[in-house]
Design an enzyme around this catalytic site. Structure first.
Site, PDB file in Angstrom:
ATOM      1  N   GLU A 144     -26.203  -4.779  -2.303  1.00 29.44           N
ATOM      2  CA  GLU A 144     -24.961  -4.831  -3.070  1.00 29.44           C
ATOM      3  C   GLU A 144     -24.805  -6.084  -3.898  1.00 29.44           C
ATOM      4  O   GLU A 144     -24.083  -6.105  -4.871  1.00 29.44           O
ATOM      5  CB  GLU A 144     -23.777  -4.797  -2.104  1.00 29.44           C
ATOM      6  N   ILE A 191     -29.187   1.798  16.174  1.00 33.49           N
ATOM      7  CA  ILE A 191     -28.913   0.735  15.201  1.00 33.49           C
ATOM      8  C   ILE A 191     -27.854  -0.245  15.706  1.00 33.49           C
ATOM      9  O   ILE A 191     -27.643  -1.301  15.118  1.00 33.49           O
ATOM     10  CB  ILE A 191     -28.512   1.358  13.842  1.00 33.49           C
ATOM     11  N   LYS A 231     -20.327   3.115  -6.454  1.00 33.38           N
ATOM     12  CA  LYS A 231     -19.725   1.824  -6.768  1.00 33.38           C
ATOM     13  C   LYS A 231     -19.569   1.583  -8.259  1.00 33.38           C
ATOM     14  O   LYS A 231     -20.479   1.861  -9.033  1.00 33.38           O
ATOM     15  CB  LYS A 231     -20.589   0.695  -6.198  1.00 33.38           C
ATOM     16  N   HIS A 250     -24.055  10.292   9.283  1.00 32.71           N
ATOM     17  CA  HIS A 250     -22.820  10.507   8.514  1.00 32.71           C
ATOM     18  C   HIS A 250     -22.280  11.917   8.687  1.00 32.71           C
ATOM     19  O   HIS A 250     -21.193  12.231   8.234  1.00 32.71           O
ATOM     20  CB  HIS A 250     -23.069  10.198   7.039  1.00 32.71           C
ATOM     21  N   GLU A 274     -21.612  -2.610  20.868  1.00 37.09           N
ATOM     22  CA  GLU A 274     -20.657  -3.240  19.929  1.00 37.09           C
ATOM     23  C   GLU A 274     -19.194  -2.821  20.119  1.00 37.09           C
ATOM     24  O   GLU A 274     -18.415  -2.807  19.160  1.00 37.09           O
ATOM     25  CB  GLU A 274     -21.101  -2.985  18.463  1.00 37.09           C
ATOM     26  N   ARG A 314       0.823  -1.217   0.000  1.00 30.25           N
ATOM     27  CA  ARG A 314       0.000   0.000   0.000  1.00 30.25           C
ATOM     28  C   ARG A 314       0.862   1.275   0.000  1.00 30.25           C
ATOM     29  O   ARG A 314       0.518   2.267   0.627  1.00 30.25           O
ATOM     30  CB  ARG A 314      -0.977  -0.018   1.180  1.00 30.25           C
ATOM     31  N   GLU A 315       1.959   1.222  -0.746  1.00 26.06           N
ATOM     32  CA  GLU A 315       2.882   2.364  -0.784  1.00 26.06           C
ATOM     33  C   GLU A 315       2.188   3.649  -1.239  1.00 26.06           C
ATOM     34  O   GLU A 315       2.452   4.730  -0.709  1.00 26.06           O
ATOM     35  CB  GLU A 315       4.051   2.072  -1.742  1.00 26.06           C
ATOM     36  N   CYS A 348      -8.472   1.085   1.448  1.00 24.51           N
ATOM     37  CA  CYS A 348      -8.487  -0.319   1.062  1.00 24.51           C
ATOM     38  C   CYS A 348      -9.302  -1.115   2.067  1.00 24.51           C
ATOM     39  O   CYS A 348      -9.423  -0.720   3.216  1.00 24.51           O
ATOM     40  CB  CYS A 348      -7.069  -0.882   1.047  1.00 24.51           C
ATOM     41  N   CYS A 360     -28.810  -0.196   5.072  1.00 27.06           N
ATOM     42  CA  CYS A 360     -28.306   1.169   4.904  1.00 27.06           C
ATOM     43  C   CYS A 360     -28.683   1.744   3.546  1.00 27.06           C
ATOM     44  O   CYS A 360     -27.805   2.142   2.801  1.00 27.06           O
ATOM     45  CB  CYS A 360     -26.791   1.185   4.977  1.00 27.06           C
TER      46      CYS A 360
HETATM   47  N1  GLN Z   1     -25.261  -2.742  13.816  1.00 24.77           N
HETATM   48  C1  GLN Z   1     -24.309  -2.096  12.971  1.00 24.77           C
HETATM   49  C2  GLN Z   1     -23.831  -0.825  13.626  1.00 24.77           C
HETATM   50  O1  GLN Z   1     -24.596  -0.189  14.263  1.00 24.77           O
HETATM   51  C3  GLN Z   1     -24.867  -1.772  11.617  1.00 24.77           C
HETATM   52  C4  GLN Z   1     -23.864  -1.102  10.733  1.00 24.77           C
HETATM   53  C5  GLN Z   1     -24.306  -0.858   9.326  1.00 24.77           C
HETATM   54  O2  GLN Z   1     -25.466  -0.896   9.012  1.00 24.77           O
HETATM   55  N2  GLN Z   1     -23.410  -0.588   8.436  1.00 24.77           N
HETATM   56  O3  GLN Z   1     -22.714  -0.426  13.480  1.00 24.77           O
HETATM   57 ZN    ZN Z   2     -26.509   1.092   8.352  1.00 27.46          ZN
END
Ligand code: GLN
Ligand code: ZN
Length: 757
Positions: A608, A434, A109, A697, A487, A15-16, A519, A646
């Protein structure tokens, strides 16, 4: 010309390029250092290909950020919005990444890959002269290395199809004539670089359903481009799916050759004869450019022999199925992978040798001693892959055989939901999140220290408990209705599960460019997948023990794990997906037996995986939905299954989402208002929905008033009793300073709205 490589990764085997770019962006080194690294990398990459006897080696497949952005520059079609930046380099990176005064162009994408390109805006551009500075420099440098380069370009149809207009509309094909004129000017200049020039034009848009409508434009574009200069040979390359419609159109023009993908589209065999009859070369993509398993050389040669029944051998050029951009660089630095697993892998550099050997076997009768040795090794590796007990797990296969009885829906939603409400008794407009909470430097540090053996398991667990406890108590205190554990123990939503599943490996250096300098390192699903032990029960149970409110268990769904991994190619993807589903199923059962009775199965990457061709979508949807059922139909009627996606585009998949039959779905609506929700209303979607009420975001803290307004808007579309209130995605990338006031405001907003009900 016998061997051809569509394109090579550019980020560098260690990854230079990434590190050079990031140092430059931080102001730690001048741009000349980036250029130095880029020069070295290009030379190294060309030489890898030269050493492997590749006849057609690309230039201009290298990029400091993105090849679509490079195309804009080459065509003189940079966005007007950035033209006040006079320095060329500063302007380039401002278009890609934004700066203090400019927004970055949107990124999306590249077809069905995880590579992201910069989306051109084509109606407000500079309309400058075409600019072959970059192409010329690379051409000269490659020649100096003793290579006869082919010049890679993104084709006009793909370029336009991937572009937008400034009003946000897709695919500005009304600008076709103007753009084509630019391409002609560009080709005319490239033609001056040498006596004879080979140009590879990438047209992956021709493998989409759009190809059928593009017939006339294909014909026009390539009739005109092939008449620009007599010393240019044009090869039009397609990949990722079949290009049957386009092949017919291209064969009416003077292109020298057509590239077809025979790994991901066997249907391409049907048009080989057309290429032969038109007297063109077939660039036969037989070495998988998108996956990391070794080729079965004998099978590849057999495939080529089959093609040779329709076209003369001397008109076949053996190639990769697409650019090697989508696979990692070299196995050289993989020191920790199990040696047997490693023997089943081929990254870019190893694929060059496979390509060379395949061509040798196909074109010549006798192999050198060395080549014979390589072929024997390939046969042995494939044999071990077919039989190894690391791959083939009878217990898993027995479970898969019994699966037919499991591919069924749960009892009707209407029945379940009544019982769930009796059990949980949550209010209308129930509030939740979430899953993830801020991954602060302390959280990351603790995880890293444990991973590196600097702290023992006991002290790691203590620390993680502290983070979890603080998070749960805080959620309880501010009055959220359904809590999560946060998490903190997870580095990544796929890696966390992958590491605990059998049949999945992790590489050290299997990096693949995602965008710019970024990456990803996808897990390698090499064998039958099973879940030896519970993966999340400990953390969910601990979190539940801290509160009387319902604690949502958090799992990543099988389809998402599949779509974000390198998946074995020795059985159908559906089969692998079902195996993962069984692991998730076991986890759901263990969770509910441990008293965790709201369980979220994240399917962030569900969309996706959709194939490019509409005709192939039903098959994907069928296995994807079934695998969700396999995981979730173990849930009791009173266990509430949530899912999270998402996206903000559900129009074309709403019926499939409905089929999945989750009790609650949370989606990303914050940025698109309630337009999206209307889709759910219009189609009579029954299940409960949590449309994200604010955009995670952005670091902005939404006010109570604005969320009150937002919630009221949602209630104009769907009744309060069908709605949940939550942010639009996980909070891991945010800081507590934003998360705290945002969620407090969200809860306040809900209370206000409830009071008015
Ligand atoms: N449960 C995951 C989180 O809250 C869901 C992430 C996602 O949808 N990309 O991070
Ligand atoms: Zn999400």
């Amino acid at each position: 010309m016998k061997t051809f490589v569509t394109g090579f990764p550019r980020i560098g085997e260690q990854r230079e390029l990434k590190f050079a770019l990031e140092r430059f962006w931080k102001g730690e080194q001048p741009f000349s250092e980036v250029e130095k690294v880029a020069t070295e990398l290009k030379q190294r990459h060309w030489n890898y290909q030269k050493e492997a006897n590749i006849d057609a080696v690309s230039i201009n497949d290298f990029s400091l950020y993105d090849t679509t952005l490079d195309t804009m520059v080459a065509l003189g079609l940079e966005p007007k919005s950035h033209q006040d930046i006079t320095d060329k380099t500063a302007r380039y990176f401002a278009i890609a990444r934004g700066d203090d005064q400019h927004r970055a162009l949107e990124m999306t994408k590249w077809f069905n890959t995880n590579y992201h390109y910069i989306v051109p805006v084509l109606d407000e551009t500079t309309d400058k002269e075409v600019d072959i500075t970059k192409i010329k420099a690379e051409y000269i440098a490659a020649k100096a290395e003793g290579i006869t380069p082919k010049v890679n370009l993104i084709g006009p149809l793909t370029f336009i199809a991937n572009a937008k207009k400034s009003n946000g509309e897709d695919a500005p094909f009304e600008l076709f004539e103007d753009i084509l004129a630019k391409y002609k000017a560009l080709l005319a200049q490239i033609a001056t670089l040498d006596e004879k020039i080979l140009i590879q034009i990438d047209e992956p848009v021709l493998v989409t359903d759009k190809a059928a409508e593009l017939g006339l434009l294909i014909k026009k574009a390539y009739s005109e481009l092939t008449s620009v200069a007599t010393n240019v040979e044009l090869f039009v390359i397609t990949y990722f799916d079949h290009a049957k419609e386009a092949t017919k159109a291209l064969c009416t023009t003077d292109v020298a050759g057509i590239g077809l993908d025979f790994v991901y589209a066997k249907e391409n065999k049907e048009v080989v004869k057309i290429i032969a009859d038109a007297g063109k070369k077939l660039i036969a993509g037989v070495i998988d450019g998108r996956n990391i398993w070794i080729s079965d050389i004998d099978a590849k040669v057999a495939l080529l022999e089959e093609l040779a029944q329709d076209i003369d051998k001397e008109n076949i050029i053996v190639s990769t199925s697409c650019s090697l951009l989508h696979v990692p660089f070299t196995l050289k630095y993989e020191e920790k992978l199990d040696t047997e697993v490693k023997s089943w892998l081929a990254y870019s550099v190893e694929k060059l040798d496979e390509l060379n050997l395949t061509a040798k076997c196909f074109f010549s009768d006798a192999l050198s001693i060395e080549e014979q040795k390589a072929l024997d090794a390939n046969r042995a590796a494939n044999q071990s892959r077919r039989t190894s007990s690391k791959i083939h797990d009878e217990a898993v296969q027995a479970r898969i055989k019994e699966l037919e009885s499991l591919k069924v829906k749960r009892v009707p939603y209407e029945t379940r939901i009544v019982k769930q409400h009796e059990k949980f008794n949550y209010p209308e407009l129930a509030t939740t999140t979430i899953g993830s909470f801020p991954q602060t430097p302390e959280v990351r540090k603790a995880r890293r220290a444990f991973k590196n053996g600097e702290i023992d398991e006991e002290s790691y667990i203590e620390q993680m408990k502290t983070f979890t406890k603080a998070c749960v108590l805080w959620q309880d205190e501010i009055g959220l209705d359904v809590l999560v554990h946060g998490e903190f123990e997870r580095n990544d939503m796929v890696e966390y599960f992958g590491e605990q599943l059998s049949g999945v490996a992790f590489s050290q250096n299997g990096w693949v460019q995602s965008y710019g300098s970024r990456c990803v390192k996808p897990p390698l699903i090499y064998g039958d997948v099973s879940r030896p032990e519970p993966m999340t029960v400990f953390w969910s149970s601990y979190a539940q023990s801290l509160t009387d409110k319902p604690m949502k268990g958090m799992l990543t769904g099988a389809v998402t794990i599949l779509n974000w991994s390198f998946v074995r190619d020795d059985q159908p993807r559906s089969e692998t997906c079902y195996q993962i589903s069984l692991g998730i199923r076991d986890e759901i059962d263990d969770l509910q037996n441990a008293g965790i009775e709201m369980i979220q199965v994240d399917e962030a990457a569900f969309k996706e995986g959709y194939p490019l061709r509409a005709s192939k979508r039903p098959a994907y949807e069928e296995f994807a939905v079934k695998s969700f059922w396999i995981s979730t139909n173990v849930a009791k009627e009173t266990t509430q299954i949530h899912t999270h996606m998402c996206y903000s585009e559900f129009n074309d998949i709403i019926r499939t989402i409905e089929e999945m039959d989750a009790d609650v779905i949370s989606i990303e609506t914050a940025r698109s208002g309630n337009v999206l929700l209307k889709v759910f209303a219009r189609t009579g979607y029954l299940q409960e929905i949590g449309p994200g009420v604010y955009d995670i975001h952005s670091p902005r803290v939404p006010s109570t008033e604005e969320m009150v307004a937002q919630i009221k808007e949602l209630m104009e579309v769907l009744p309060a009793k069908q709605l949940w209130i939550n942010p639009d995605c996980g909070l891991k990338t945010r800081g507590w300073a934003e998360v705290k006031p945002s969620l407090e405001n969200m809860v306040k907003a809900v209370k206000e709205v409830r009071a008015q009900l």
